[in-house]
Design a protein around this motif. Structure first.
Motif, PDB file in Angstrom:
ATOM      1  N   VAL A 187       7.004   7.172  -7.242  1.00 43.34           N
ATOM      2  CA  VAL A 187       8.057   8.185  -7.371  1.00 43.34           C
ATOM      3  C   VAL A 187       8.461   8.592  -5.957  1.00 43.34           C
ATOM      4  N   TYR A 188       9.748   8.432  -5.661  1.00 44.28           N
ATOM      5  CA  TYR A 188      10.266   8.735  -4.320  1.00 44.28           C
ATOM      6  C   TYR A 188      11.385   9.782  -4.394  1.00 44.28           C
ATOM      7  N   GLU A 189      11.492  10.566  -3.300  1.00 44.68           N
ATOM      8  CA  GLU A 189      12.703  11.347  -3.054  1.00 44.68           C
ATOM      9  C   GLU A 189      13.567  10.496  -2.122  1.00 44.68           C
ATOM     10  N   LEU A 190      14.767  10.209  -2.573  1.00 49.61           N
ATOM     11  CA  LEU A 190      15.663   9.262  -1.896  1.00 49.61           C
ATOM     12  C   LEU A 190      16.794  10.040  -1.225  1.00 49.61           C
ATOM     13  N   LEU A 191      16.805  10.035   0.108  1.00 51.31           N
ATOM     14  CA  LEU A 191      17.765  10.824   0.885  1.00 51.31           C
ATOM     15  C   LEU A 191      18.781   9.924   1.570  1.00 51.31           C
ATOM     16  N   ALA A 192      20.058  10.214   1.363  1.00 53.31           N
ATOM     17  CA  ALA A 192      21.141   9.509   2.067  1.00 53.31           C
ATOM     18  C   ALA A 192      21.720  10.461   3.107  1.00 53.31           C
ATOM     19  N   LYS A 193      21.847   9.993   4.360  1.00 50.93           N
ATOM     20  CA  LYS A 193      22.408  10.824   5.428  1.00 50.93           C
ATOM     21  C   LYS A 193      23.455  10.042   6.202  1.00 50.93           C
ATOM     22  N   PRO A 194      24.472  10.741   6.708  1.00 48.60           N
ATOM     23  CA  PRO A 194      25.486  10.052   7.536  1.00 48.60           C
ATOM     24  C   PRO A 194      24.969   9.849   8.946  1.00 48.60           C
ATOM     25  N   ARG A 195      25.351   8.743   9.546  1.00 44.74           N
ATOM     26  CA  ARG A 195      24.996   8.527  10.952  1.00 44.74           C
ATOM     27  C   ARG A 195      25.900   9.347  11.856  1.00 44.74           C
ATOM     28  N   ALA A 196      27.062   9.756  11.332  1.00 45.34           N
ATOM     29  CA  ALA A 196      27.981  10.620  12.077  1.00 45.34           C
ATOM     30  C   ALA A 196      28.868  11.349  11.076  1.00 45.34           C
ATOM     31  N   LYS A 224       0.844  -1.200   0.000  1.00 44.50           N
ATOM     32  CA  LYS A 224       0.000   0.000   0.000  1.00 44.50           C
ATOM     33  C   LYS A 224       0.875   1.245   0.000  1.00 44.50           C
ATOM     34  N   GLY A 225       0.981   1.866  -1.158  1.00 42.27           N
ATOM     35  CA  GLY A 225       1.781   3.077  -1.303  1.00 42.27           C
ATOM     36  C   GLY A 225       0.954   4.161  -1.971  1.00 42.27           C
ATOM     37  N   PHE A 226       1.634   5.118  -2.590  1.00 37.94           N
ATOM     38  CA  PHE A 226       0.952   6.266  -3.155  1.00 37.94           C
ATOM     39  C   PHE A 226       1.376   6.459  -4.610  1.00 37.94           C
ATOM     40  N   LYS A 227       0.390   6.509  -5.486  1.00 41.07           N
ATOM     41  CA  LYS A 227       0.674   6.651  -6.918  1.00 41.07           C
ATOM     42  C   LYS A 227       1.312   8.000  -7.214  1.00 41.07           C
ATOM     43  N   PRO A 228       2.142   8.076  -8.268  1.00 35.48           N
ATOM     44  CA  PRO A 228       2.747   9.359  -8.648  1.00 35.48           C
ATOM     45  C   PRO A 228       1.665  10.402  -8.906  1.00 35.48           C
ATOM     46  N   SER A 229       1.875  11.598  -8.386  1.00 31.54           N
ATOM     47  CA  SER A 229       0.895  12.670  -8.578  1.00 31.54           C
ATOM     48  C   SER A 229       1.595  14.010  -8.722  1.00 31.54           C
ATOM     49  N   SER A 230       1.138  14.810  -9.695  1.00 25.46           N
ATOM     50  CA  SER A 230       1.701  16.149  -9.893  1.00 25.46           C
ATOM     51  C   SER A 230       0.831  17.213  -9.238  1.00 25.46           C
ATOM     52  N   LYS A 231      -0.210  16.796  -8.527  1.00 25.36           N
ATOM     53  CA  LYS A 231      -1.129  17.745  -7.907  1.00 25.36           C
ATOM     54  C   LYS A 231      -0.547  18.298  -6.612  1.00 25.36           C
ATOM     55  N   MET A 232      -0.757  19.584  -6.397  1.00 21.42           N
ATOM     56  CA  MET A 232      -0.349  20.212  -5.149  1.00 21.42           C
ATOM     57  C   MET A 232      -1.366  19.842  -4.072  1.00 21.42           C
ATOM     58  N   ILE A 246      13.223   7.139   2.271  1.00 23.89           N
ATOM     59  CA  ILE A 246      12.670   6.919   0.931  1.00 23.89           C
ATOM     60  C   ILE A 246      11.225   7.394   0.960  1.00 23.89           C
ATOM     61  N   LYS A 247      11.006   8.672   0.678  1.00 24.44           N
ATOM     62  CA  LYS A 247       9.710   9.303   0.895  1.00 24.44           C
ATOM     63  C   LYS A 247       8.929   9.454  -0.407  1.00 24.44           C
ATOM     64  N   PRO A 248       7.632   9.090  -0.382  1.00 29.13           N
ATOM     65  CA  PRO A 248       6.804   9.337  -1.572  1.00 29.13           C
ATOM     66  C   PRO A 248       6.852  10.819  -1.931  1.00 29.13           C
ATOM     67  N   PHE A 249       7.023  11.113  -3.213  1.00 30.27           N
ATOM     68  CA  PHE A 249       7.110  12.509  -3.640  1.00 30.27           C
ATOM     69  C   PHE A 249       5.770  13.209  -3.442  1.00 30.27           C
ATOM     70  N   ILE A 250       5.824  14.378  -2.806  1.00 32.56           N
ATOM     71  CA  ILE A 250       4.643  15.223  -2.620  1.00 32.56           C
ATOM     72  C   ILE A 250       5.047  16.654  -2.976  1.00 32.56           C
ATOM     73  N   ALA A 273      16.884  20.176  -4.527  1.00 29.59           N
ATOM     74  CA  ALA A 273      15.997  20.896  -5.441  1.00 29.59           C
ATOM     75  C   ALA A 273      15.988  20.251  -6.821  1.00 29.59           C
ATOM     76  N   CYS A 274      17.138  19.742  -7.243  1.00 29.62           N
ATOM     77  CA  CYS A 274      17.246  19.083  -8.543  1.00 29.62           C
ATOM     78  C   CYS A 274      16.376  17.823  -8.571  1.00 29.62           C
ATOM     79  N   SER A 275      16.437  17.041  -7.495  1.00 27.78           N
ATOM     80  CA  SER A 275      15.621  15.841  -7.391  1.00 27.78           C
ATOM     81  C   SER A 275      14.141  16.206  -7.345  1.00 27.78           C
ATOM     82  N   TYR A 276      13.803  17.234  -6.558  1.00 24.79           N
ATOM     83  CA  TYR A 276      12.406  17.684  -6.460  1.00 24.79           C
ATOM     84  C   TYR A 276      11.883  18.062  -7.838  1.00 24.79           C
ATOM     85  N   SER A 277      12.681  18.826  -8.579  1.00 29.59           N
ATOM     86  CA  SER A 277      12.281  19.269  -9.913  1.00 29.59           C
ATOM     87  C   SER A 277      12.015  18.087 -10.839  1.00 29.59           C
ATOM     88  N   PHE A 278      12.913  17.085 -10.783  1.00 22.31           N
ATOM     89  CA  PHE A 278      12.730  15.921 -11.651  1.00 22.31           C
ATOM     90  C   PHE A 278      11.488  15.124 -11.254  1.00 22.31           C
TER      91      PHE A 278
END
Length: 383
Positions: free
Chosen positions: A273-282, A42-50, A353-357, A248-253
């Motif tokens: 469609v996801y925004e995929l974020l990599a972060k360091p633990r330290a 159960k996820g969320f379909k790609p959407s261009s709606k605000m 790994i967040k659904p794009f909104i 911003a580049c990922s958001y735009s795409f």
């Protein structure tokens, strides 16, 4: 023979299950090792709606009703449902302590809810257990799921604890590095060409745009406070070209691919469609060699990163879902999810790994470079 097979399949889905064999029966129905599980998650379909924010009256009404609780109950039930589906496909007999990237998609309902942290989820789960269980019974009605049965109740608790353990480790709703997904299928060549064209179109547009920042300069603010009787309103506006700003580049795409493919499922087969974020633990983000300096596919050396963002797309091919990452900062062309994850130091990285909104706030910071006031300055880059 064909009729016999169809009857057998039907029986798998309707026979009541005994107390201890729910996971086994679910695994048998989904077929462990299959990557088609993602079509059931159960996820969320790609959407261009605000997304529309709640009106004043919506806020008043929700204050006096259980509408917010019901949405959260659905989010928790959907998370547990997703975990069952994914582990059935993985053929797991016992759940691990943490969520890793092989559970991609499990957290979609949590990301789209208003939970502030995993501890809040656990408290809410305990308080609303009866209603969450009713939702799960409905979700698994073909399996006669009994959430009160000891084994099933323990499994649900294990899934909630996995969420809490992972949050405690990473300080966010996220995933540790792991096997990216069950999918090893390559993207259909025609759809790969469609994707490359979309990237090219997006890149051409981004070259004319910049991302705007603002900050209070401490010395100027102090000076102004002295001269104006305490007012600290000195704001300096800075910018970076959009093509050089990963988030911003990922958001735009993501926005553009949603707009291009919406209502064109037959042609694109794009299911997430996801925004995929990599972060360091330290410290700073590190590459696969443990170095905190990344180099692009064009040979450009970047400064140290606090994070990095790319786009993750999931397509539906005949063999099952295909995971593709678009990261124009690090890669010239789309790459597999597994390849992208391998670019980072697994011992020091976690992934959200967040659904794009679409976001009004994000889009308010993107401006045509030609329209920027002359007073705006290039944004500092850490050397």
């Amino acid at each position: 023979m064909k009729k016999y097979i169809l009857t057998l399949i039907a029986l798998i889905f309707i026979l009541p299950l005994n107390a201890g064999n729910f996971k086994d029966a679910l695994s048998a129905a989904i077929a462990p090792g299959s990557d088609k599980y993602f079509l059931k998650v159960k996820g969320f379909k790609p959407s261009s709606k605000m997304p529309e924010g709640p009106s004043f009256w919506d806020g008043i009404v929700s204050f006096f009703t259980s509408e917010e609780d019901e949405a959260k109950q659905r989010a928790v039930a959907d998370y547990i449902y997703n975990m069952y589906i994914i582990e059935a496909a993985k053929g797991l007999k016992k759940s691990p302590a943490y969520l890793d990237t092989s559970y991609t998609g499990a957290l979609d309902p949590i990301y789209r809810s208003d939970f502030k942290n995993a501890f809040e989820v656990k408290t809410f789960y305990g308080k609303h257990l009866a209603k969450i269980n009713n939702l799960l019974k409905e979700d698994f009605k073909n399996y006669k799921y009994n959430p009160a049965e000891k084994t099933n109740a323990a499994q649900q608790n294990a899934y909630i604890n996995m969420l809490v353990n992972t949050y405690s480790k990473n300080r966010s709703f996220s995933y540790l590095p792991g096997a990216a997904a069950l999918s090893k299928t390559a993207l259909n060549s025609a759809r790969m060409e469609q994707l490359k064209k979309q990237i090219s179109t997006n890149n051409a547009k981004n070259k004319n745009l910049s991302v705007i920042y603002s900050y209070i300069d401490p010395m100027t603010a102090l000076d102004n406070a002295t001269r104006t009787g305490g007012k600290t309103n000195a704001t300096t506006y800075t910018y970076r070209p959009l093509s050089e700003e990963c988030a911003a580049c990922s958001y735009s795409f993501c926005k553009d691919i949603c707009t291009a493919t919406e209502n064109k499922y037959a042609a694109y087969k794009l299911i997430r469609v996801y925004e995929l974020l990599a972060k360091p633990r330290a410290g700073f983000l590190k590459d696969k060699n443990g170095k905190d300096r990344f180099v692009s596919s064009y040979g450009k050396s970047f400064p140290q990163w606090d994070y990095h963002v790319a786009s993750l797309l999931v397509f539906a091919e005949k063999e099952g879902p295909v995971f593709v990452v678009v990261d124009t900062i690090l890669e010239k062309e789309p790459v597999s999810y597994e390849h992208w994850l391998s670019l980072f130091d697994k011992s020091n990285t976690y992934f959200s790994i967040k659904p794009f909104i679409r976001s009004k706030d994000s889009e308010s910071k993107i401006m045509k470079t030609s329209d920027m006031p002359r007073s705006y300055k290039p944004h500092d880059i850490r050397k």
